[in-house]
Enzyme design. Structure first.
Site, PDB file in Angstrom:
ATOM      1  CE  LYS A 266      -8.389   4.346   4.120  1.00  0.00           C
ATOM      2  NZ  LYS A 266      -8.191   3.223   3.154  1.00  0.00           N
TER       3      LYS A 266
ATOM      4  CB  SER B  19      -7.311   5.224   0.167  1.00  0.00           C
ATOM      5  OG  SER B  19      -7.759   4.003   0.748  1.00  0.00           O
TER       6      SER B  19
ATOM      7  CB  SER C 150      -6.047   1.439   0.241  1.00  0.00           C
ATOM      8  OG  SER C 150      -6.513   1.951  -0.980  1.00  0.00           O
TER       9      SER C 150
END
Length: 563
Positions: A131, A215, A239
């Protein structure tokens, strides 16, 4: 300012596409009406037979193949770089590519193997995606902010720009992993949908009418398209688990302090009441376990002051299997069908029911779980996200003058609000502690309802009211965020697919309130048809080994070890 942010965003977006080798570029991207699902046969048409074989193998088997000398690290890296490049063009899931560096690292690993006749570490040759909160040498970190382009977390001239690496990156390299891309996030990280002004919207590869989650949405989309066998996301309100659920993956939200977070970019850094945590997402439960176990083998507590000295506890993991393999062994599950505020939409309700029936059929105990003071506890969690009144995120937007997405406006508005005082924060922390004690007592109280005289082993619950949200319609975070407030361990397990012939509201259904009404109105069986549907299995704090074992077991009895 307007021209500046637009040109910066466009330049960065184009640079990502230009980093993809010409031979891997797609001529025409089909519209969602032409091709809703770009997984499986659709993306396979752009790959050769060997690439398909490699990229559709899970992380554990990849490590075994490379260790046996059957596959080279270079062949594996090239296959995943190719598939990741295709995935980005189809769903907008990458922020950064560093394919050349990955191939160079893979060549070095092959040379090491040739010289020493052994692997560098357990992850030798395994591609791992990250990420875009992880700092990687020679690679930019924007976290979706236009104002962070060309800077270190928004700071111009900072010597750490493209030179600093996060602690877990160092550990992954030591383990032999091949790092090759960083995945998309919503700017601020505070959304269940992944959208920013650089790559725009990240779509769900299984159903491009829907979001990939957030996210860690780029991770979910990339791994869902098998452009990565395993990757790392973060979770402060769901997330990791939201993208895992929406993209048909396994993913773990460990308790804070179990895995290293040191040196990562973040929003609201210094807010310590509800901590963001890092954890893996993967196509199989055993791959998630493999990554957690591998990272813990690096003794991360020696390098990250926030990590608890707790090595992998194989006995905790094995104890679950000993119980389920014993004809008299019994697990006890609490069943949470609804949070009492927003009912899950029909596909999610059916998935919860499917898991409940499967564990009962396998001979395990099921009891109804009604959470204590759900609404009050949620408030203490949600309050932490605005202790600073949104000052941190609005300052990041102000660096470029870029607009704030509607998804973020829902929570933070268009300008900062009042900051909470130390007294107000302390009051919230006290309320949160009291709420945690209520949950502890309630969990312990289940012992009177079990045949073993022990409390429930875990809770089966929705992860979100949606199988995957439609754009700008992710509005209810309670199912995922309460776990963060409690700092419990939670693992997502894929269950089934939305089915328009099965997943409809019962005649006479009446929403409980305005939030429930909104979820009811947002559901469209035709649009959702074919989407992934998952549940989460929730355990108490620091029960990662136990919950990973239960997730593997439940995946097996569902027949969804690799959906």
């Amino acid at each position: 300012m307007v021209t500046d942010w637009k040109s910066l965003a466009t330049g960065k977006r184009d640079a990502i596409l230009k980093s993809i080798p010409e031979k891997w570029r797609l001529g025409k991207i089909p519209s969602v009406e032409e091709q809703k699902d770009v997984t499986g046969p659709y993306i396979q048409q752009f790959l050769d037979k060997k690439e398909i074989e490699i990229t559709e193998t899970d992380a554990v088997a990849i490590a075994e193949k490379v260790a046996a000398g059957s596959w080279s690290a270079v062949d594996v890296a090239q296959a995943f770089c190719h598939r990741a490049a295709l995935a980005h063009q189809l769903v907008n899931c990458l922020h950064e590519t560093f394919f050349d560096a990955a191939i160079a690292d893979a060549k070095a690993l092959d040379a090491y193997y040739a010289e020493h006749k052994k692997t560098k570490g357990p992850l030798h040759g395994v591609p791992v995606s990250l990420k875009d909160q992880f700092h990687v040498k020679d690679v930019e970190t924007t976290m979706g902010y236009v104002g962070w382009i060309g800077t270190f977390e928004g700071k111009k001239g900072d010597s750490r720009h493209k030179t600093f690496e996060s602690e877990m990156v160092r550990e992954l390299r030591e383990l032999g992993a091949v790092l090759y891309c960083k995945t998309s996030v919503p700017h601020t990280l505070m959304s269940g949908e992944t959208v920013n002004n650089i790559i725009e919207y990240t779509w769900n590869p299984k159903n491009r009418y829907l979001c990939s989650g957030g996210s860690s949405g780029g991770e979910g989309a990339l791994i869902g398209l098998k452009g990565s066998p395993v990757g790392f996301g973060t979770d402060i309100g769901g997330s990791i688990r939201i993208p895992a659920a929406f993209c048909g993956l396994y993913g773990i939200r460990p308790s804070a302090g179990r895995l290293p977070y040191e040196g990562m970019a973040n929003s609201m850094d210094g807010q310590n009441s509800v901590l963001s945590v890092v954890g893996p997402l993967a196509t199989t439960a055993r791959s998630v376990r493999f990554l957690v176990k591998s990272i813990l083998s690096q003794n991360p507590w020696l390098y990250d002051p926030g990590v608890v000295e707790m090595p992998w506890r194989e006995d905790r993991y094995q104890a679950v299997w000993d119980r389920v393999n014993d004809s008299t062994g019994e697990l006890t599950f609490g069943l949470m069908k609804t949070d009492g505020i927003v009912n899950p939409q029909p596909p999610v309700a059916r998935a919860v029911s499917m898991v409940a029936k499967a564990v009962e059929k396998a001979g395990h105990k099921l009891i109804d779980w009604e959470p204590p003071s759900h609404a009050g506890g949620l408030a203490t969690t949600f309050n932490t996200w605005s202790f600073d009144g949104g000052k941190d995120i609005h300052s990041a937007f102000a660096l470029s003058g870029e607009p704030i997405s509607q998804q973020i406006k829902m929570t933070y508005g268009t300008e900062p609000g009042p900051e909470k005082s130390a007294t107000e924060i302390a009051k919230n922390n006290v309320a949160q502690r009291q709420w945690k004690k209520e949950w502890t007592d309630a969990w312990n109280g289940t012992a009177s309802k079990t045949s073993t005289g022990q409390p429930i082993d875990c809770i089966i619950a929705p992860l979100a009211p949606y199988a995957a949200a439609r754009p700008e319609k992710y509005k209810w975070y309670a199912y995922s965020a309460f776990v963060n407030g409690l700092d419990y361990t939670s693992v997502v397990v894929p269950v089934t697919y939305a089915d328009k012939s099965k997943d409809t509201y019962e005649d006479g259904f009446k929403p409980m309130n305005e939030n429930d009404q909104a979820a009811y109105e947002d559901y469209d069986a035709e649009i959702y048809d074919g989407a992934h549907v998952a549940v989460q299995l929730i355990g108490r704090r620091f029960q990662e080994e136990k919950m990973l074992a239960i997730a593997e077991y439940v995946g097996q009895i569902l027949g969804k070890e690799n959906i």
